[in-house]
Design an enzyme around this catalytic site. Sequence first.
Site, PDB file in Angstrom:
ATOM      1  N   ASN A   9      30.185 -27.982  41.397  1.00  0.00           N
ATOM      2  CA  ASN A   9      30.075 -27.213  42.636  1.00  0.00           C
ATOM      3  C   ASN A   9      29.248 -25.959  42.332  1.00  0.00           C
ATOM      4  O   ASN A   9      29.755 -25.022  41.735  1.00  0.00           O
ATOM      5  CB  ASN A   9      31.486 -26.846  43.122  1.00  0.00           C
ATOM      6  N   LYS A  11      28.218 -23.773  44.258  1.00  0.00           N
ATOM      7  CA  LYS A  11      28.519 -22.652  45.158  1.00  0.00           C
ATOM      8  C   LYS A  11      27.191 -22.053  45.679  1.00  0.00           C
ATOM      9  O   LYS A  11      26.237 -22.801  45.874  1.00  0.00           O
ATOM     10  CB  LYS A  11      29.409 -21.630  44.458  1.00  0.00           C
ATOM     11  N   GLU A  98      37.404 -20.846  48.736  1.00  0.00           N
ATOM     12  CA  GLU A  98      36.466 -19.783  49.131  1.00  0.00           C
ATOM     13  C   GLU A  98      36.119 -19.901  50.618  1.00  0.00           C
ATOM     14  O   GLU A  98      35.905 -18.895  51.294  1.00  0.00           O
ATOM     15  CB  GLU A  98      35.218 -19.824  48.227  1.00  0.00           C
ATOM     16  N   GLU A 163      42.975 -27.008  42.911  1.00  0.00           N
ATOM     17  CA  GLU A 163      42.293 -25.839  42.356  1.00  0.00           C
ATOM     18  C   GLU A 163      43.171 -24.605  42.587  1.00  0.00           C
ATOM     19  O   GLU A 163      43.084 -23.978  43.659  1.00  0.00           O
ATOM     20  CB  GLU A 163      40.939 -25.626  43.045  1.00  0.00           C
ATOM     21  N   GLY A 169      37.123 -19.046  38.706  1.00  0.00           N
ATOM     22  CA  GLY A 169      36.185 -17.988  38.349  1.00  0.00           C
ATOM     23  C   GLY A 169      36.819 -16.821  37.609  1.00  0.00           C
ATOM     24  O   GLY A 169      36.222 -15.761  37.478  1.00  0.00           O
ATOM     25  N   SER A 208      38.084 -22.681  36.213  1.00  0.00           N
ATOM     26  CA  SER A 208      37.673 -22.235  34.876  1.00  0.00           C
ATOM     27  C   SER A 208      37.625 -23.371  33.851  1.00  0.00           C
ATOM     28  O   SER A 208      38.047 -23.204  32.705  1.00  0.00           O
ATOM     29  CB  SER A 208      38.573 -21.104  34.381  1.00  0.00           C
TER      30      SER A 208
HETATM   31  P1  13P Z   1      35.077 -22.115  38.300  1.00  0.00           P
HETATM   32  O1  13P Z   1      34.858 -23.348  37.458  1.00  0.00           O
HETATM   33  O2  13P Z   1      33.913 -21.176  38.294  1.00  0.00           O
HETATM   34  O3  13P Z   1      36.379 -21.468  37.998  1.00  0.00           O
HETATM   35  O4  13P Z   1      35.168 -22.627  39.830  1.00  0.00           O
HETATM   36  C1  13P Z   1      36.006 -23.665  40.143  1.00  0.00           C
HETATM   37  C2  13P Z   1      35.725 -24.098  41.525  1.00  0.00           C
HETATM   38  O5  13P Z   1      35.970 -23.355  42.470  1.00  0.00           O
HETATM   39  C3  13P Z   1      35.101 -25.410  41.724  1.00  0.00           C
HETATM   40  O6  13P Z   1      35.119 -25.784  43.066  1.00  0.00           O
END
Ligand code: 13P
Length: 251
Positions: A9, A11, A98, A163, A169, A208
């Site tokens: 992802n 983002k 998010e 998640e 993050g 993470s």
């Molecule tokens: P991170 O791997 O940056 O923690 O993000 C996880 C995430 O939100 C994947 O959709």
Amino acid sequence: MSNPIIIGNWKMNGLINETKHIVSTLLTYTKKHQNFAKTILCPPFTQLQLVKEMIKNSPLGLGAQDCHYANKGAHTGDISPAILQDIGVNYVILGHSERRKDHHESNQLVLKKTVAAQNNGLLPIVCIGETQQERNANNQESIVEVQLKGSLPEQFDGLVAYEPIWAIGTGLTANNEQITEMIQFIRKKLVAQYGENGKKISILYGGSVKPDNVKDIYAIPELSGVLVGGVSIIPKDFIKLIDIAQEFIRS
Ligand code: 13P
């Protein structure tokens, strides 16, 4: 797990040059290896077409990060599942925390999007997970249960991604015991809702995921794969996730 699925992802990342760099690095890897984990890239909307062109004739898959519930119409700034399907997208992430936070997306809205995605031949990846506060209060199961009940349709043909928001993050990864507990809980609820079919729904973990913790995560038998944020735009590290998955592939 066996045959892990790895979903990147991106983002809100991925300028044209970065996109070309990430995808071409991955393609160099895929050309050198015959049998590797199913890998799906979810770039921002504007890069879907470019990535689609680049991954043509490769085993990489393509997903989007959201969609509207309507197929077309007066929804300025939105992208419909029909538009995604039209350019050859196969997966769509829905209900990411998010989006639930930044865009106030409710379970009810995620449900409408999930149905619309399925109706357009897309495989929804529905995200659920609790906040730190909710975990501190030991409410993670009830939160996830409400999200599952509210976001998944009567007929569900997609994947679920657990998640925990406190692990996204932050560098904090849920430990194997926490992940296992929640995956088992989610499985129980899916079986209660969908019977035999509930046993077959893939459950992913996200939060993470990094090269140095992914092996332990792959080792969780009930999991089907990982949903990766930050590391998915660092090609050398993302490739490590694919590489480490090799030993979990069963033919
Ligand atoms: P991170 O791997 O940056 O923690 O993000 C996880 C995430 O939100 C994947 O959709």
